[in-house]
Scaffold this active site. Structure first.
Site, mmCIF file in Angstrom:
data_model
loop_
_atom_site.group_PDB
_atom_site.id
_atom_site.type_symbol
_atom_site.label_atom_id
_atom_site.label_comp_id
_atom_site.label_asym_id
_atom_site.label_seq_id
_atom_site.Cartn_x
_atom_site.Cartn_y
_atom_site.Cartn_z
ATOM 1 N N ARG A 118 0.883 -1.179 0.000
ATOM 2 C CA ARG A 118 0.000 0.000 0.000
ATOM 3 C C ARG A 118 0.907 1.211 0.000
ATOM 4 N NH1 ARG A 118 -5.370 1.382 3.507
ATOM 5 N NH2 ARG A 118 -6.103 -0.213 2.052
ATOM 6 N N HIS A 145 -7.381 0.382 -6.271
ATOM 7 C CA HIS A 145 -7.575 -0.485 -5.102
ATOM 8 C C HIS A 145 -8.215 -1.793 -5.604
ATOM 9 C CE1 HIS A 145 -7.790 -1.675 -1.062
ATOM 10 N NE2 HIS A 145 -8.698 -0.844 -0.578
ATOM 11 N N GLN A 148 -10.013 -4.415 -3.270
ATOM 12 C CA GLN A 148 -11.321 -3.939 -2.846
ATOM 13 C C GLN A 148 -12.371 -4.228 -3.920
ATOM 14 O OE1 GLN A 148 -12.245 -2.246 0.208
ATOM 15 N NE2 GLN A 148 -14.195 -2.888 -0.613
ATOM 16 N N ASP A 240 -17.707 6.150 -1.600
ATOM 17 C CA ASP A 240 -16.442 6.111 -0.859
ATOM 18 C C ASP A 240 -16.215 7.524 -0.317
ATOM 19 O OD1 ASP A 240 -13.898 5.460 0.122
ATOM 20 O OD2 ASP A 240 -12.915 5.689 -1.825
ATOM 21 N N CYS A 280 -16.669 0.881 0.869
ATOM 22 C CA CYS A 280 -15.463 0.114 1.191
ATOM 23 C C CYS A 280 -15.006 0.338 2.620
ATOM 24 C CB CYS A 280 -14.346 0.470 0.217
ATOM 25 S SG CYS A 280 -13.927 2.219 0.213
ATOM 26 N N ARG A 308 -13.106 -9.310 1.813
ATOM 27 C CA ARG A 308 -11.709 -8.972 1.525
ATOM 28 C C ARG A 308 -10.807 -10.177 1.781
ATOM 29 N NH1 ARG A 308 -10.120 -3.738 1.566
ATOM 30 N NH2 ARG A 308 -8.249 -4.690 0.692
HETATM 31 N N1 CP Z 1 -11.413 -0.616 2.550
HETATM 32 C C1 CP Z 1 -10.121 -0.583 2.941
HETATM 33 O O1 CP Z 1 -9.184 -0.777 2.165
HETATM 34 O O2 CP Z 1 -9.958 -0.348 4.267
HETATM 35 P P1 CP Z 1 -8.549 -0.039 4.982
HETATM 36 O O3 CP Z 1 -8.046 1.267 4.449
HETATM 37 O O4 CP Z 1 -8.859 -0.007 6.444
HETATM 38 O O5 CP Z 1 -7.593 -1.145 4.639
HETATM 39 N N1 NVA Z 2 -10.365 6.260 -1.407
HETATM 40 C C1 NVA Z 2 -9.965 5.883 -0.057
HETATM 41 C C2 NVA Z 2 -10.128 4.424 0.116
HETATM 42 C C3 NVA Z 2 -9.800 3.901 1.495
HETATM 43 C C4 NVA Z 2 -9.960 2.425 1.602
HETATM 44 C C5 NVA Z 2 -8.548 6.337 0.211
HETATM 45 O O1 NVA Z 2 -7.694 6.175 -0.665
HETATM 46 O O2 NVA Z 2 -8.294 6.861 1.295
#
Ligand code: CP
Ligand code: NVA
Length: 323
Positions: A118, A145, A148, A240, A280, A308
Site C-alpha cells: 500500500r 484499489h 477492494q 467512498d 469500502c 476482503r
Molecule cells: N477498505 C479498505 O481498504 O480499508 P482499509 O483502508 O482499512 O484497509
Molecule cells: N479512497 C480511499 C479508500 C480507502 C480504503 C482512500 O484512498 O483513502
C-alpha cells in the site's frame, strides 16, 4: 495516468511472474475463477483449502498508509492458508527515502515469496513490480484499489447471484476505489453509472481502458455529474470517502463541492426497491453516506469487509500456489 497496467513481467525459474497491480490485471488472473474460489473459501472451505496451500510461503505486507481491513484481511488470509506474513510500516522500510522501490523489490525477492504494497504514487508500485522476481499485489495506491474491487464483485454476486447486467451506481469521488471498480466492473459485465461532481471525474485513461474492456465483456459504463440520474433504477449504490488518504488538506473544499452527493434514504428512493448500498469503509456518516443507510438493512459494507479475506486468499493461491 498511463501506468496502471502491468509492467513487463519478470521471470523466475523460467515462469513469468504475475502481479496484481490494476483491476485490469484481473482479466489475466482469471476473474471468474478467482470469484468462484473466493466463494468456496467462504462457504465450503474444506473443499479448497484442506491442506495449507501457502505452507512455507512468506509474504511481506508493506503499508505506507493507514489500514484496518486490508492489513488485517491480508494477514488473516496468509496465515489461515498456512503461510507467514511479515507486516512492515512506513518507518521501518522508508520506501523511496531510505532506499528505492526497485532496491526494496530486489531484496525482498531474495527473502520472501510475495509483496503486498500500500503506497501513494502508483508509479512506486509499478517500479517495485518491474524490479521484483516475485508477485507484487496492490493493497491500494492513489490510483487503484483492485483487491477492494474484487471483494465488491464477490459481494454483489452473493446478493444477486450473477454480475452481468447488474446496475451499479457509483456516487462520489472519481478516486482509486472508483477506478478499480470501473475496471473490474467492466470485466464482470456490469451496467455501471458513475456520478462525480464537476472536476472530480475518474481519470480519462482509466475510463478508456474500462470502456475497452467493457466492450469485450458486454459492460456498460456511463459518466455524469448528476447523482440522482446515476442512482435511478440502480440495483446497488456505491460510495467512498470524499477525501482520500493523502488529500486531507482538501477536505473542506471537497465537502463544499460534494454537496448533494450524500448517499441517503432520499437518494435511494430513486433506485430499485431492492437496492443495496456498498461502501469500502472507512466511512464518514453524514458526509458521503448517511448513518441510516450505512447502518441499515440495505448496507452490505460489512459483507464487503469480510469478503476482503476470501478474495485475497483466492489471489494468493492463484499467484503462489497454482504454479
Ligand atoms: N477498505 C479498505 O481498504 O480499508 P482499509 O483502508 O482499512 O484497509
Ligand atoms: N479512497 C480511499 C479508500 C480507502 C480504503 C482512500 O484512498 O483513502
Amino acid at each position: 495516468m498511463t501506468t496502471h497496467l502491468a509492467p513487463p513481467t519478470a521471470r523466475r525459474g523460467g515462469a513469468a511472474v504475475r502481479h496484481l497491480l490494476s483491476a485490469a490485471d484481473l482479466e489475466g488472473l482469471g476473474l471468474p475463477r478467482l470469484l468462484d474460489r473466493a466463494q468456496l473459501l467462504r462457504t465450503d472451505r474444506a473443499t479448497i483449502a484442506p491442506s495449507r496451500p501457502l505452507a512455507g510461503r512468506q509474504v511481506a505486507l508493506l503499508f505506507e498508509k493507514p489500514s484496518l481491513r486490508t492489513r488485517v484481511s491480508f494477514e488473516v488470509a496468509v496465515t489461515s492458508l498456512g503461510g507467514h506474513a511479515i507486516a512492515l510500516g512506513p518507518d521501518e522500510v522508508g520506501l523511496g527515502r531510505r532506499e528505492s522501490a526497485a532496491d526494496v523489490a530486489r531484496n525482498l525477492s531474495r527473502l520472501v515469496d510475495a509483496v503486498v504494497l500500500r503506497t501513494f504514487a502508483h508509479d512506486t508500485l509499478v517500479e517495485m513490480a518491474a524490479a521484483a522476481s516475485i508477485p507484487v499485489v496492490n493493497a491500494l495506491t492513489d490510483a487503484e484499489h483492485p483487491c477492494q474491487a474484487l471483494a465488491d464483485l464477490l459481494t454483489l454476486r452473493q446478493r444477486f447471484g450473477h454480475l452481468a447486467g447488474v446496475r451499479l451506481a457509483y456516487v462520489g469521488d472519481g478516486n482509486n476505489v472508483a477506478h478499480s471498480l470501473m475496471l473490474a466492473g467492466a470485466l464482470a459485465g456490469l451496467d455501471l453509472r458513475v456520478a462525480t461532481p464537476p472536476g472530480y471525474a475518474p481519470d480519462p485513461d482509466v475510463v478508456a481502458t474500462a470502456r475497452a474492456l467493457g466492450e469485450r465483456h458486454r459492460a456498460w459504463i456511463s459518466l455524469g455529474t448528476d447523482p440522482v440520474e446515476a442512482v435511478t433504477g440502480a440495483d446497488a449504490v456505491y460510495t467512498d470517502v470524499w477525501t482520500s488518504m493523502g488529500r486531507e488538506a482538501e477536505a473542506n473544499e471537497r465537502r463544499a463541492r460534494f454537496a448533494g452527493f450524500e448517499v441517503n434514504e432520499s437518494m435511494l428512493t430513486h433506485a430499485a426497491t431492492h437496492v443495496v448500498a456498498l461502501h469500502c469503509m472507512p466511512a464518514h456518516r453524514g458526509e458521503e453516506i448517511s448513518a441510516a443507510v450505512l447502518d441499515g438493512p440495505r448496507s452490505l459494507a460489512l459483507e464487503q469487509a469480510e469478503n476482503r479475506r476470501y478474495v485475497q486468499e483466492a489471489v494468493l493461491i492463484e499467484l503462489l500456489a497454482t504454479r
